[in-house]
Design a protein around this motif. Structure first.
Motif, mmCIF file in Angstrom:
data_model
loop_
_atom_site.group_PDB
_atom_site.id
_atom_site.type_symbol
_atom_site.label_atom_id
_atom_site.label_comp_id
_atom_site.label_asym_id
_atom_site.label_seq_id
_atom_site.Cartn_x
_atom_site.Cartn_y
_atom_site.Cartn_z
ATOM 1 N N ALA A 1 4.656 6.361 -7.426
ATOM 2 C CA ALA A 1 4.952 7.740 -7.034
ATOM 3 C C ALA A 1 6.290 7.855 -6.306
ATOM 4 O O ALA A 1 6.893 8.932 -6.278
ATOM 5 N N LEU A 2 6.759 6.753 -5.740
ATOM 6 C CA LEU A 2 8.063 6.775 -5.081
ATOM 7 C C LEU A 2 9.168 7.105 -6.076
ATOM 8 O O LEU A 2 10.178 7.716 -5.717
ATOM 9 N N CYS A 3 9.003 6.708 -7.339
ATOM 10 C CA CYS A 3 10.000 7.043 -8.357
ATOM 11 C C CYS A 3 10.126 8.555 -8.519
ATOM 12 O O CYS A 3 11.243 9.090 -8.582
ATOM 13 N N ASP B 1 0.827 -1.208 0.000
ATOM 14 C CA ASP B 1 0.000 0.000 0.000
ATOM 15 C C ASP B 1 0.862 1.259 0.000
ATOM 16 O O ASP B 1 0.507 2.266 -0.637
ATOM 17 N N ALA B 2 1.990 1.222 0.708
ATOM 18 C CA ALA B 2 2.817 2.419 0.872
ATOM 19 C C ALA B 2 3.731 2.661 -0.321
ATOM 20 O O ALA B 2 4.036 3.819 -0.658
ATOM 21 N N GLU C 1 8.289 8.071 6.856
ATOM 22 C CA GLU C 1 6.856 8.377 6.852
ATOM 23 C C GLU C 1 6.018 7.101 6.834
ATOM 24 O O GLU C 1 4.974 7.024 7.495
ATOM 25 N N ALA C 2 6.448 6.113 6.092
ATOM 26 C CA ALA C 2 5.662 4.889 5.951
ATOM 27 C C ALA C 2 5.723 4.009 7.184
ATOM 28 O O ALA C 2 4.731 3.360 7.541
ATOM 29 N N PHE C 3 6.896 3.962 7.831
ATOM 30 C CA PHE C 3 7.080 2.997 8.907
ATOM 31 C C PHE C 3 7.482 3.618 10.245
ATOM 32 O O PHE C 3 7.330 2.968 11.278
#
Length: 239
Positions: free
Chosen positions: A139-141, A134-135, A204-206
């Motif tokens: 868009a991470l690229c 999900d995270a 931010e994710a973890f």
């Protein structure tokens, strides 16, 4: 297709240039002859000093069972004996792959950033991997300035037995990491700049909800070209 990832730290008797030369010219050709091998790439660390891993090897097989059978063969055992003689760290991860964006040839993106993630002790693997899926999106690229990105996931909890003697079978257990987030870049400068952005995404994710983490900045080298399902050599971007 399944990928075997091996984290490598050389013994003290080897310098880093000696380690890289040995893996290119001696160990690499041994492993390239493993039965059932579908692809083989070596990544050497670009970090200064003494990184946790001097290199990360990737070997592709049709299945976990095919990988284990290869390592149980005479050639596989010889390769394991050679690697163990020269490595102080040799940790394995058997992973499936999920592309976030596939958009470039190997020789166009030779620099890779790898984020290695392990869930906290007591947390369920499936839930952790679902949260990562999900995270981690395409868009991470854009955030990291990467050309392409992929997840490598330990979905089965099975470990390669890469010993030299005895009956060698897959073992149920915990790999050093549950997942890798792999990001490719066209230049080393872009990869170094993307490292800070990727670290921000990870935080931010973890937050602090990781049991273990390391990252690695690598220069990648092809030993045996992986087939197109493992690396999008000819394909354009995928959804």
């Amino acid at each position: 297709m399944i990928k075997l990832v091996t984290f490598q730290k050389r013994v003290a008797a080897l310098t880093r240039p000696d380690f890289e030369e040995r893996w290119r010219t001696i160990h690499g050709p041994i492993a390239a002859r493993f039965p059932g091998l579908r692809g083989y790439m070596l990544g050497f660390s670009l970090d200064e000093g003494e990184p946790p891993a001097d290199g990360i090897a990737q070997l592709w097989f049709d299945s976990r069972e095919a990988c284990q059978a290869s390592y149980a063969s005479e050639i596989g055992r010889n390769g394991s004996a050679d690697a163990s003689a020269w490595l102080a760290r040799r940790e394995h991860l058997l992973a499936s792959e999920q592309w976030l964006r596939r958009a470039g040839a190997i020789d166009a993106t030779p620099f890779k950033l790898v984020l290695c993630l392990k869930r906290p002790s007591g947390d369920a693997r499936d839930a952790f991997l679902d949260g990562l899926r999900d995270a981690a999106t395409a868009a991470l690229c854009e955030r990291a300035g990467a050309v392409q990105a992929r997840l490598s996931l330990d979905e089965a909890g099975l470990l390669l037995n890469s010993k030299v003697d005895g009956d060698l079978s897959l073992v149920a257990g915990e790999a050093p990491y549950d997942a890798l987030v792999e990001l490719w870049f066209a230049t080393e400068a872009a990869a170094r700049a993307g490292r800070a952005a990727a670290a921000g995404w990870k935080d931010e994710a973890f937050g602090t909800r990781l049991g273990r983490f390391e990252d690695a900045l690598l220069s990648e080298h092809v030993v045996v070209m992986p087939p197109s399902p493992a690396y999008g050599t000819m394909e354009g971007p995928t959804p």
